[in-house]
Write a protein that holds these residues in place. Structure first.
Motif, PDB file in Angstrom:
ATOM      1  N   ASP A   1       0.804  -1.217   0.000  1.00  0.00           N
ATOM      2  CA  ASP A   1       0.000   0.000   0.000  1.00  0.00           C
ATOM      3  C   ASP A   1       0.838   1.270   0.000  1.00  0.00           C
ATOM      4  N   THR A   2       0.292   2.286  -0.656  1.00  0.00           N
ATOM      5  CA  THR A   2       0.741   3.667  -0.492  1.00  0.00           C
ATOM      6  C   THR A   2      -0.294   4.369   0.368  1.00  0.00           C
TER       7      THR A   2
ATOM      8  N   ARG B   1      -7.721   6.572  -3.999  1.00  0.00           N
ATOM      9  CA  ARG B   1      -8.140   5.880  -5.224  1.00  0.00           C
ATOM     10  C   ARG B   1      -9.547   5.292  -5.051  1.00  0.00           C
TER      11      ARG B   1
ATOM     12  N   VAL C   1      -3.676   7.152  -3.976  1.00  0.00           N
ATOM     13  CA  VAL C   1      -3.187   6.389  -2.829  1.00  0.00           C
ATOM     14  C   VAL C   1      -4.231   5.368  -2.383  1.00  0.00           C
ATOM     15  N   ASP C   2      -3.753   4.269  -1.801  1.00  0.00           N
ATOM     16  CA  ASP C   2      -4.650   3.180  -1.397  1.00  0.00           C
ATOM     17  C   ASP C   2      -5.454   3.512  -0.150  1.00  0.00           C
TER      18      ASP C   2
ATOM     19  N   SER D   1       1.832   7.993  -6.541  1.00  0.00           N
ATOM     20  CA  SER D   1       1.146   6.695  -6.492  1.00  0.00           C
ATOM     21  C   SER D   1       1.028   6.061  -7.875  1.00  0.00           C
TER      22      SER D   1
ATOM     23  N   LEU E   1       0.142  13.561  -5.032  1.00  0.00           N
ATOM     24  CA  LEU E   1      -0.210  12.203  -4.631  1.00  0.00           C
ATOM     25  C   LEU E   1      -0.468  11.307  -5.836  1.00  0.00           C
TER      26      LEU E   1
ATOM     27  N   LYS F   1       4.744   2.562   1.066  1.00  0.00           N
ATOM     28  CA  LYS F   1       5.111   3.974   1.022  1.00  0.00           C
ATOM     29  C   LYS F   1       4.148   4.754   1.906  1.00  0.00           C
TER      30      LYS F   1
END
Length: 395
Positions: free
Chosen positions: A188-189, A300, A255-256, A250, A246, A213
């Protein structure tokens, strides 16, 4: 005894108040050895939390030595304990499923209508945090009464000094639960809004949980530097378009997971946030939710939104459509501190988690008003203030 009391917006004073007494057989009296000023305390200082009365004793991050117990307390005189900011009975439906911050019994019945009207259900009791949460005296004092002392406090070993364990009372489990609620996976980010104490512990927790990250977002250089030292990448929102950055960081997907560790007093000069600032100042009760709105737009589709930041009222222009259309999962709430204490204490003992880096200033309790003002006005340099009732004032 001496204690820090609230008297209005930006008006806190150390005064002599009545000593606490045992009221219930499950009570204990703690002599405070260390207590901290929390970012949530600044909401009280700014006058944006309802239900705070002149003379109320503040403070919900504290630890100390047991000096007196009721007959049904499980504590013993002389033990060193850290006390969770959440007051929980241990026997109600929510406590039994370890949702300790939703305790049904710790907020006195005569005070429950205040928060039930605002939120649909009464809040649990919290130390030093308005009559919405029971009106309990807090721990920025020489002594404090701890209800349900057979449920809340954790005994800490003598070889761990106060600085290493004090933050078990709130901000360490709050940061940890914030990361846990983001359901972090190894690839995951994760983006964290706010590098205050909770945000920094959320960054640390996300890294420990194995995020690939972690990106920390703030505008104070020193706080961003602390996040970077822990292994996070950083964004200064006053210099960079956060959403664009971001997306780039990503790989263009978003980002997750996002963690809002800012809460109801977000900074920023965007038009919607300036309107919320104006409303908050004149008492309409509008939370400044700029960080949360930004996080929802940045995550996301199918991502996760974790909200450990404190909110107390309503917010305008909320991106409800984005929340629904993107299929986001949202988890939030006051921290279930008792759920995490044993595990986090073990992580402190084995060196997995560090807490001492957070402390920038140690002051005597008598200097608490200055501590509040500086923590409020000089957030780049005053990252965390610990008050010591036994420390003497500098001459």
């Amino acid at each position: 005894m001496r204690a820090l009391t609230w008297h209005g917006t930006h008006d806190v004073r150390v005064e002599t108040v009545d000593d606490p007494e045992i009221i219930n057989s499950r009570d204990a009296i703690i002599k405070i050895t260390s207590t901290a000023i929390c970012g949530s305390d600044l909401h009280l200082y700014d006058g944006v939390i309802p239900g705070v009365m002149p003379g109320d004793v503040l403070g919900h991050e504290f630890m100390g030595e047991v000096v007196e117990t009721g007959k049904d307390s499980t504590l013993k005189k002389g033990q060193r304990v850290v006390v969770p900011f959440t007051i929980s009975c241990g026997g109600c439906f929510h406590c039994k499923i370890q949702q300790f911050s939703a305790c049904e019994n710790s907020n006195p019945a005569e005070k429950q209508d205040m928060s039930a009207t605002l939120y649909g259900h009464p809040m649990a009791g919290l130390f030093g945090y308005s009559h919405l949460t029971g009106g309990y005296s807090g721990g920025q004092a020489e002594y404090v009464r701890v209800p349900y002392s057979d449920v809340g406090p954790i005994v800490v070993p003598d070889h761990l000094e106060d600085d290493k364990v004090l933050f078990l009372s709130d901000i360490l489990p709050t940061g940890w639960m914030g990361a846990e609620n983001a359901e972090i996976q190894p690839d995951d980010t994760v983006a964290v809004w706010g590098c205050g104490p909770v945000g920094l512990f959320a960054v640390q927790s996300a890294i420990v949980m194995g995020a690939s990250k972690v990106i920390a977002i703030d505008h104070y250089p020193n706080r961003l530097a602390l996040a970077k030292q822990m292994g996070a990448e950083t964004i200064d929102f006053r210099k960079t378009d956060v959403r664009e950055a971001l997306m780039e960081m990503s790989g263009g997907i978003g980002v997750d997971a996002v963690i809002d560790a800012v809460g109801m007093e977000a900074h920023g000069f965007a038009a919607d946030n300036m309107i919320d600032i104006a409303k908050q100042k004149i008492g309409i009760g509008a939370d400044r939710a700029k960080a949360l709105k930004q996080a929802i737009l940045a995550v996301r589709p199918g991502g996760r939104v974790s909200i450990p930041g404190v909110y107390g009222g309503m917010t305008d222009k909320f991106p409800l459509g984005a929340l629904m259309e993107k299929g986001l999962q949202v988890r939030t709430g006051q921290t279930h501190v008792q759920r995490y204490l044993k595990d986090l204490l073990e992580k402190i003992e084995d060196g997995t988690l560090d807490t001492t880096f957070m402390i920038s200033h140690r002051l005597p309790l008598e200097d608490a008003a200055r501590g509040y003002k500086c923590f409020h006005d000089e957030q780049n340099d005053w990252t965390k203030v610990v008050l010591k009732p036994d420390m003497e004032m500098a001459k």
